[in-house]
Scaffold this motif. Structure first.
Motif, mmCIF file in Angstrom:
data_model
loop_
_atom_site.group_PDB
_atom_site.id
_atom_site.type_symbol
_atom_site.label_atom_id
_atom_site.label_comp_id
_atom_site.label_asym_id
_atom_site.label_seq_id
_atom_site.Cartn_x
_atom_site.Cartn_y
_atom_site.Cartn_z
ATOM 1 N N THR A 38 15.010 -15.017 -9.705
ATOM 2 C CA THR A 38 15.095 -13.586 -9.950
ATOM 3 C C THR A 38 15.986 -12.912 -8.914
ATOM 4 O OG1 THR A 38 13.198 -13.045 -8.547
ATOM 5 C CG2 THR A 38 12.740 -13.630 -10.861
ATOM 6 N N PHE A 39 16.370 -11.687 -9.197
ATOM 7 C CA PHE A 39 17.188 -10.948 -8.238
ATOM 8 C C PHE A 39 16.423 -10.747 -6.930
ATOM 9 C CE2 PHE A 39 18.885 -6.934 -6.432
ATOM 10 C CZ PHE A 39 20.169 -7.398 -6.166
ATOM 11 N N GLU A 40 15.147 -10.453 -7.033
ATOM 12 C CA GLU A 40 14.341 -10.263 -5.824
ATOM 13 C C GLU A 40 14.315 -11.531 -4.972
ATOM 14 O OE1 GLU A 40 9.715 -10.057 -5.474
ATOM 15 O OE2 GLU A 40 10.428 -7.994 -5.774
ATOM 16 N N GLU A 41 14.166 -12.688 -5.603
ATOM 17 C CA GLU A 41 14.177 -13.954 -4.869
ATOM 18 C C GLU A 41 15.538 -14.209 -4.232
ATOM 19 O OE1 GLU A 41 10.935 -16.401 -7.647
ATOM 20 O OE2 GLU A 41 13.078 -16.408 -8.140
ATOM 21 N N GLY A 42 16.607 -13.847 -4.949
ATOM 22 C CA GLY A 42 17.942 -14.005 -4.395
ATOM 23 C C GLY A 42 18.169 -13.127 -3.181
ATOM 24 N N VAL A 43 17.670 -11.892 -3.233
ATOM 25 C CA VAL A 43 17.800 -10.971 -2.099
ATOM 26 C C VAL A 43 17.013 -11.509 -0.907
ATOM 27 C CG1 VAL A 43 17.217 -8.668 -1.244
ATOM 28 C CG2 VAL A 43 18.274 -8.933 -3.498
ATOM 29 N N ARG A 44 15.854 -12.085 -1.175
ATOM 30 C CA ARG A 44 15.063 -12.664 -0.083
ATOM 31 C C ARG A 44 15.843 -13.800 0.592
ATOM 32 N NH1 ARG A 44 10.844 -13.043 -2.866
ATOM 33 N NH2 ARG A 44 9.970 -11.039 -2.240
ATOM 34 N N ASP A 45 16.496 -14.627 -0.207
ATOM 35 C CA ASP A 45 17.360 -15.682 0.337
ATOM 36 C C ASP A 45 18.446 -15.097 1.236
ATOM 37 O OD1 ASP A 45 16.399 -18.126 -0.413
ATOM 38 O OD2 ASP A 45 17.778 -18.413 -2.087
ATOM 39 N N ILE A 46 19.056 -14.021 0.755
ATOM 40 C CA ILE A 46 20.156 -13.404 1.504
ATOM 41 C C ILE A 46 19.660 -12.898 2.863
ATOM 42 C CG2 ILE A 46 21.762 -11.453 1.556
ATOM 43 C CD1 ILE A 46 21.963 -11.736 -1.517
ATOM 44 N N PHE A 47 18.530 -12.206 2.864
ATOM 45 C CA PHE A 47 18.020 -11.694 4.137
ATOM 46 C C PHE A 47 17.605 -12.819 5.081
ATOM 47 C CE2 PHE A 47 17.028 -7.370 2.175
ATOM 48 C CZ PHE A 47 18.038 -6.742 2.884
ATOM 49 N N GLU A 48 17.040 -13.893 4.557
ATOM 50 C CA GLU A 48 16.677 -15.019 5.409
ATOM 51 C C GLU A 48 17.906 -15.588 6.104
ATOM 52 O OE1 GLU A 48 14.638 -17.724 2.875
ATOM 53 O OE2 GLU A 48 12.732 -16.634 2.971
ATOM 54 N N THR A 49 19.034 -15.557 5.400
ATOM 55 C CA THR A 49 20.278 -16.058 5.981
ATOM 56 C C THR A 49 20.904 -15.035 6.923
ATOM 57 O OG1 THR A 49 20.724 -17.439 4.048
ATOM 58 C CG2 THR A 49 22.592 -16.911 5.462
ATOM 59 N N LEU A 50 21.064 -13.801 6.441
ATOM 60 C CA LEU A 50 21.817 -12.808 7.213
ATOM 61 C C LEU A 50 21.116 -12.410 8.508
ATOM 62 C CD1 LEU A 50 23.442 -10.359 4.636
ATOM 63 C CD2 LEU A 50 24.205 -12.592 5.470
ATOM 64 N N THR A 51 19.796 -12.414 8.511
ATOM 65 C CA THR A 51 19.109 -12.053 9.756
ATOM 66 C C THR A 51 19.326 -13.103 10.838
ATOM 67 O OG1 THR A 51 17.070 -12.984 8.784
ATOM 68 C CG2 THR A 51 17.354 -10.586 8.695
ATOM 69 N N ARG A 52 19.741 -14.309 10.458
ATOM 70 C CA ARG A 52 20.112 -15.324 11.451
ATOM 71 C C ARG A 52 21.479 -15.031 12.060
ATOM 72 N NH1 ARG A 52 20.112 -21.092 8.929
ATOM 73 N NH2 ARG A 52 20.739 -21.576 11.079
ATOM 74 N N TYR A 53 22.293 -14.305 11.303
ATOM 75 C CA TYR A 53 23.670 -14.055 11.733
ATOM 76 C C TYR A 53 23.955 -12.554 11.825
ATOM 77 C CZ TYR A 53 23.970 -18.948 10.345
ATOM 78 O OH TYR A 53 23.745 -20.301 10.233
ATOM 79 N N ASP A 54 22.943 -11.783 12.287
ATOM 80 C CA ASP A 54 23.106 -10.338 12.351
ATOM 81 C C ASP A 54 24.196 -9.921 13.336
ATOM 82 O OD1 ASP A 54 21.594 -11.213 14.467
ATOM 83 O OD2 ASP A 54 20.136 -9.584 14.382
ATOM 84 N N ASP A 55 24.433 -10.739 14.372
ATOM 85 C CA ASP A 55 25.509 -10.416 15.318
ATOM 86 C C ASP A 55 26.868 -10.419 14.609
ATOM 87 O OD1 ASP A 55 23.699 -10.204 17.345
ATOM 88 O OD2 ASP A 55 24.145 -12.150 18.263
ATOM 89 N N THR A 56 27.079 -11.369 13.723
ATOM 90 C CA THR A 56 28.334 -11.419 12.971
ATOM 91 C C THR A 56 28.461 -10.206 12.069
ATOM 92 O OG1 THR A 56 28.306 -13.833 12.990
ATOM 93 C CG2 THR A 56 29.698 -12.775 11.333
#
Length: 390
Positions: free
Chosen positions: A356-374
């Motif tokens: 689902t879109f919600e699950e996809g967004v959760r994936d994105i945040f799990e990734t992006l919060t690791r690379y918030d400096d970038t």
């Protein structure tokens, strides 16, 4: 047997390569010229996820997934001599053509980039199609990711491929007219027409996979090792609307919706897009539809405001306080357009929506919060002017 995958270093091409290779013992040949890496660097942006070199990616694919059937060839598909050699040496049974300059905003920067986009995208496709004809490979199944953008945004439901045209009491099925809204999208409209012509003239079996806006950072295969991660672009030129909104949220800015934001766009998760390409590529020739088949590679249409609100809701799970702000719309567009798009053939292919879109967004945040400096270092590449000017 062998499968040729073009654009195999790209956002969609790389994870599709992993899934296809994991499901077959056939040789899988990856082809790319690393253009996407260069174009993103050219506009002063970067991938949020570190993108490993192709050698490291292949090493990881072998070590993590046991994929010993992968080989890589660097080359430019615009060069006919390269394409000819590629086809003669490898004689592919299937070609999965995902290579293209994929950004509408990039193609709109100026005439030079519009010309480049059209020449690059259409010349590559023509070289491949003519190469199959000229080297007696017309039984090769040719699969291309075009785009749902070829349809434009009509008021009626979008068919899965052609349309019925009536005039003076007579009717016939015809290709859907090119209604693209950018120099990039028009390349895919021309490609769709050339695919149809190649089938008519050369009898090549064709699958025209019209891909919607893809969102997400992970597939089952890429999760296993950071070296296997696909790229994630979040800038204005190469980042899609959902990805840019997520970047705004991670960087501490509100998500910006122009006007009502009720207009709907076609979307599909990276997971579902990869699954579709694998299903088409590995389909038994005896079971595959004859001739030219069009798939609308989309799972649902989502409004801009729903995207923003979902990002705000999911963001709270990651301790992000995400506001949704509406601004006056500077664009000439219908803010309430209720796009409808048929996808029965594609839904049957993948067995319905798998993420689902919600699950996809959760994936994105799990990734992006690791690379918030970038994300924060490149915020000038994705922040809209309404936030910069505040």
């Amino acid at each position: 047997m062998s499968i040729l995958i073009t654009g195999a270093d790209g956002y969609l091409g790389w994870p599709a390569t992993l899934r296809i290779a994991d499901r077959t013992d056939d040789r899988v040949i990856l082809v790319d010229n690393f253009g996407r890496r260069e174009w993103v660097e050219e506009v002063g942006a970067t991938s949020a996820t570190p993108v490993s070199s192709i050698d490291r990616r292949l090493d990881a694919a072998r070590e993590v997934h046991g994929l010993s059937n992968l080989s890589f060839v660097k080359g430019d598909l615009v060069e006919k001599s390269f394409v000819d050699e590629l086809l003669v040496v490898h004689e592919p049974d299937v070609v999965v053509h995902t290579a293209a300059q994929p950004s509408a905003p990039y193609s709109q920067i100026n005439g030079e980039r519009a010309n480049y986009t059209q020449h690059n995208n259409m010349q590559a496709t023509r070289n491949l199609l003519w190469g199959l004809e000229e080297h007696d490979l017309t039984n090769t199944h040719f699969i291309e990711t075009t785009t749902t953008g070829v349809y434009g945004a009509p008021e009626f439901p979008i068919p899965e491929g052609g349309a019925t045209m009536e005039n003076q009491g007579e009717a016939d099925d015809v290709p859907f007219p090119a209604m693209a809204g950018s120099w990039y999208h028009l390349t895919k409209s021309h490609d769709a027409a050339n695919l149809r012509l190649a089938h008519q003239q050369f009898d090549i079996p064709i699958s025209d996979v019209r891909t919607a806006i893809v969102y997400g950072t992970e597939t089952a295969e890429t999760r296993e090792d950071d070296r296997l991660k696909t790229r994630f672009d979040f800038d204005y030129y190469f980042g899609t609307v959902g990805h840019r909104f997520c970047a705004q949220a991670v960087a501490g800015y509100p998500v910006t919706v122009y006007g009502k934001g009720e207009q709907r766009k076609p979307f599909i998760s990276l997971e579902d897009a990869v699954e579709g390409l694998a299903q088409v590529a590995l389909e038994d020739p005896d079971d595959r539809p004859e001739g030219l088949t069009v798939y609308n590679q989309v799972t649902r249409a989502i409004s801009i405001v729903e995207i923003a609100e979902t990002i705000a809701d999911v963001g709270s799970e990651f301790d992000l306080d995400v506001a949704v702000k509406h601004f006056e719309n500077p664009r000439d567009e219908d803010e309430t357009h209720k796009m409808e798009i048929e996808n029965d053939r594609y839904a049957d292919l993948i067995g319905g929506q798998n993420q689902t879109f919600e699950e996809g967004v959760r994936d994105i945040f799990e990734t992006l919060t690791r690379y918030d400096d970038t994300i924060e270092s490149y915020e000038d590449r994705f922040l809209p002017s309404v936030l910069v000017d505040e």
